[in-house]
Design a protein around this motif. Structure first.
Motif, short mmCIF file in Angstrom:
data_model
loop_
_atom_site.label_atom_id
_atom_site.label_comp_id
_atom_site.label_asym_id
_atom_site.label_seq_id
_atom_site.Cartn_x
_atom_site.Cartn_y
_atom_site.Cartn_z
N LEU A 99 46.20 38.74 44.87
CA LEU A 99 46.42 39.30 43.53
C LEU A 99 47.86 39.72 43.34
O LEU A 99 48.43 39.59 42.26
CB LEU A 99 45.52 40.53 43.32
N LEU B 210 41.45 32.64 44.15
CA LEU B 210 42.48 33.51 43.56
C LEU B 210 43.82 32.81 43.62
O LEU B 210 44.53 32.90 44.62
CB LEU B 210 42.57 34.81 44.35
N THR C 141 46.35 43.56 34.63
CA THR C 141 45.49 43.84 35.79
C THR C 141 46.05 45.09 36.46
O THR C 141 47.21 45.11 36.86
CB THR C 141 45.50 42.65 36.76
N CYS D 298 45.89 48.07 39.41
CA CYS D 298 45.40 48.56 40.70
C CYS D 298 45.64 50.07 40.68
O CYS D 298 46.78 50.53 40.69
CB CYS D 298 46.19 47.88 41.82
N ILE E 244 40.34 47.92 41.00
CA ILE E 244 41.21 46.97 40.29
C ILE E 244 40.46 46.55 39.04
O ILE E 244 39.25 46.28 39.10
CB ILE E 244 41.52 45.76 41.18
N PRO F 51 43.53 38.54 36.12
CA PRO F 51 43.59 37.83 37.41
C PRO F 51 43.17 36.37 37.27
O PRO F 51 42.31 36.04 36.45
CB PRO F 51 42.60 38.60 38.29
#
Lengths: 310, 431
Positions: free
Chosen positions: B147, B184, B331, B333, B384, B428
């Motif tokens: 990511l 991913l 996105t 975190c 996340i 993502p």
């Protein structure tokens, strides 16, 4: 050498790794200059701080370095280092502030460890007082992560509390190149632009930039004694006590700090090429060879940083 | 005469040495610290006094010999508890690479420290204990590194001696990692069978696995391309303005670190977010004027129209500049202890610009096990998720996979100044 230009053809060559390290360190200094109110750069005349000063010079050229230089002076100096310090200050027209450990002792802020004893540990008091007196919110220093396992854990912008203490369990995440310089009242940042540099990187950069250094970084004849596994220079603070015997040897210094506990190494490296060749061969680490202050315990650096040491 | 030691280190010549940043990740006890210790030891990067200090440390704990894992744990609490809490940086210099190794902690509670190591890494070095297989924690960490945009995954399949160097089991783990990376983004995956404890295939080639014909771990690291070349960005150069200074001759000089691609004198550019068009009249590296420059150099430039420029502006090619906007779908975190909820306001730093931002919507949370987005009302510590922001000022931001510099933000607590979150522009890339 991997200089970035000027390019002979139309396409520039990929930057070499020294260019990358230099550009990053300059980026960090420019961020701190922009985001902090009153930064200062720690300059002792040693080789790492000389590199730091060179980077500051390049970061802000052709203008002046937009912050003062600060030297925490233990009073136990090699004269060559002080001469070099003053020469660089006058060349750059920089604003040098000197904070004397002796003053801290005389003002009762720190206890004199006694004649000939290291003042390494009590310089944290002098530094903290100087930071508070100057209202500095960022102190830029030349410490590197390869020097010690506690240093290896510290952020590039490291928050210190009002007592200058490093709190390793409360470090901020440090993401990408997004360094942020905000601190609370009484707190300040320690900033380490050379974090990812190693000893050989520093020397290669000195060679690339054709930088002058104090002469004691190159081999010379010096009267030394063997003590605690180190070669200490005979000086007004270090004199042989029997059965120690002074002897003349060809030595140089890998680090330069408090003269009472910085050891010399045997060397015949008279030029920078010879120094770089010597380091590439060396089987002893920089601080292991030369610094009495790191030999006390596994955690001596961590303990000192928690007390405000650089 | 060049000795064997000097030959394994960089020697005296730095020509051709490139900088590779890697994040070492893996579950507790899978042997990550031992592997890093082994790599440094066998590549002649540890010195005699460092080895002696390790022996002393181990003797105190009643162990004999050198336990290489203690080369990496730096804090007293870590040595006492036998876990890694914070990132430790280690360095190795070989004739081809300067390696910056971010040894990342394995515990979930230290995700912020793991992200610190992963955000700047070109490569994730993932350590897997073959006798235990690919564990949930390792999957999670690898996903996090992906990511954060690592382009290469190097899998150190460790403790191969415990499974008699079984090729089938090695290939199964390599395949699992390939599948994970495929979910991913599009990072390259390479696996090497090793024993960190015995030193097989770390620096020295092992005779234990005749079926393996690939590189040793160090060779694989030395062959990984670094992102310091112009390939970092997909949308051309970007120059976030760090500072603006007017010289005595009246010329206005812009300083900043170049990203995304090559910048040339004469390039037609646009100053964002305003959108004013002008051209580059000169540029210089830290050492000399140059006709053109590549990332990630710190440079200074002059423009035909240098008026009204300030720190926080972004200079981009006039054709195909990044989109500008106050509304950003990202996105996030989240590291802070309090949950992230709609309506909260924070300080936001993007490139060299600090602004404010409000959480408009929490769209979803990423389930790290299934790698699927699920509905969520808030993000808790180490979650996340996909978050919609409204910023106080417009920013010129690229999708994160296109440019990690202009596609990233941090969230700062205006009260405590803590860094609360890492933010990547866009959702993502899930398959």
């Amino acid at each position: 050498m991997a200089h970035s230009g000027p390019a002979s053809g139309l396409e520039p060559t990929a930057p070499g790794y020294l260019d990358v390290l230099e550009s990053h360190a300059v980026f960090v200094m420019r961020e701190v200059a922009a985001e902090c109110q009153r930064p200062a750069l720690l300059f002792s005349g040693g080789k790492d701080s000389a590199v730091l000063l060179r980077l500051a010079e390049k970061a802000f050229q052709p203008g002046p370095i937009p912050f003062p230089l600060l030297h925490v002076d233990t009073g136990h100096n090699f004269p060559e280092t002080l001469e070099f310090r003053d020469l660089r200050v006058s060349q750059l027209g920089a604003d040098l502030r000197v904070a004397l450990v002796q003053d801290s002792i005389e003002q009762g802020r720190a206890e004199d460890p006694g004649p000939g004893q290291s003042r390494n540990r009590i310089q944290s008091v002098t530094l903290t007082d100087a930071i508070s007196r100057g209202s500095f919110d960022a102190c830029i220093g030349g410490a590197r992560r390869d020097e010690d396992k506690a240093r290896a854990k510290e952020r590039i912008l490291s928050v210190r509390d009002e007592h200058s203490r490093w709190q390793p369990d409360r470090q901020r995440p440090e993401l990408w190149n997004l360094y942020h310089g905000r601190v609370g009242i009484g707190e300040h940042l320690r900033v380490f632009p050379l974090s990812d540099w190693t000893e050989i990187d520093v020397w290669r950069y000195i060679r690339r930039e054709d930088m002058a250094l104090p002469s004691i970084y190159y081999a010379h004849q010096r009267q030394v004694i063997q003590r605690d596994g180190m070669l200490l220079a005979v000086s007004e603070w270090v004199t042989p006590t029997p059965p120690e015997a002074a002897q003349w040897l060809s030595v140089r210094y890998r680090t330069v700090g408090d003269a009472t506990l910085t050891g010399a190494v045997r060397s015949h490296a008279y030029t920078i090429e010879q120094v770089i060749a010597e380091i590439a061969e060396s089987r002893v680490s920089e601080r292991g060879a030369t610094r009495g202050d790191d030999k006390f315990s596994e955690s001596s650096m961590e303990d000192r940083k928690r007390e405000g040491y650089f | 005469m060049v000795s064997a030691v000097a030959a394994r280190r960089a020697g005296t010549d730095s020509t051709g040495v490139a900088l590779l940043r890697l994040a070492a990740v893996g579950a507790v006890d899978d042997g990550k610290s031992t592997l890093i210790g082994r790599l440094l030891h066998d590549a002649d990067q540890l010195t005699e006094d460092q080895l002696a200090a390790l022996e002393t440390a181990n003797r105190v704990r009643g162990q004999s010999g050198v336990n290489l894992s203690f080369a990496t744990d730096g804090l007293r609490a870590e040595r006492e508890r036998g876990v890694t809490i914070d990132v430790a940086y280690r360095y190795a210099v070989t004739p081809r690479r300067k390696l910056v190794i971010a040894d990342c902690p394995g515990h979930l509670e230290y995700t912020g420290n793991m992200a610190t190591g992963a955000s700047t890494a070109d490569l994730a070095l993932v350590v897997v204990d073959i006798s235990k297989g690919l564990r949930e924690q390792t999957r999670r960490h690898t996903a996090l590194a992906l990511l954060f945009g690592v382009r290469h995954v190097l899998v150190a399949v460790n403790k191969m001696d415990l499974v008699d160097w079984n090729e089938g089991r090695f290939l199964a783990v390599a395949e699992q990692m390939q599948v994970l990376a495929g979910l991913l983004g599009n990072a390259q995956v390479q696996a090497v069978p090793i024993s960190a404890l015995h030193g097989d295939n770390v620096v020295e080639r092992s005779g234990m696995a005749p079926w393996y014909r690939g590189p040793t771990l160090l060779e694989a690291l030395e062959e990984t391309p670094t992102s310091t070349v112009a390939t970092e960005g997909a949308g051309g150069f970007r120059l976030p303005v760090q500072s603006v200074s007017t010289r005595s001759d009246g010329s206005v000089h812009i300083a900043g670190m170049l990203t995304g691609g090559q910048l040339r004198g004469g390039d037609a550019v646009v100053v964002l977010p305003e959108g004013r068009r002008t051209t580059v009249t000169s540029l210089a590296t830290l050492s000399a004027p140059v006709p053109s420059a590549l990332p990630p150099l710190s440079i200074s430039v002059t423009l035909a129209d240098g008026s009204r420029l300030t720190r926080g502006n972004l200079i981009a090619p006039a054709i195909d500049p990044p989109p500008v906007g106050r509304d950003q779908l990202t996105t996030v975190c989240w590291f802070a202890e309090c949950p992230l909820e709609v309506g909260q306001r924070f300080l936001i730093k993007h490139t060299t610009k600090v602004t404010r931002g409000e959480v408009v919507a929490i769209e979803s949370r990423l389930d790290m096990k299934s790698l699927r987005l699920t509905a969520a009302a808030q993000l808790r510590t180490n979650d996340i998720g996909v978050v919609r922001w409204r910023l106080a000022d417009p920013i010129a931001a690229d999708p994160y996979p296109h440019n990690r510099v202009t596609g990233s933000l941090i969230v700062i607590d205006p009260e405590t100044n803590a860094t609360m979150a890492a933010v990547m522009v866009g959702t993502p890339t899930l398959r």
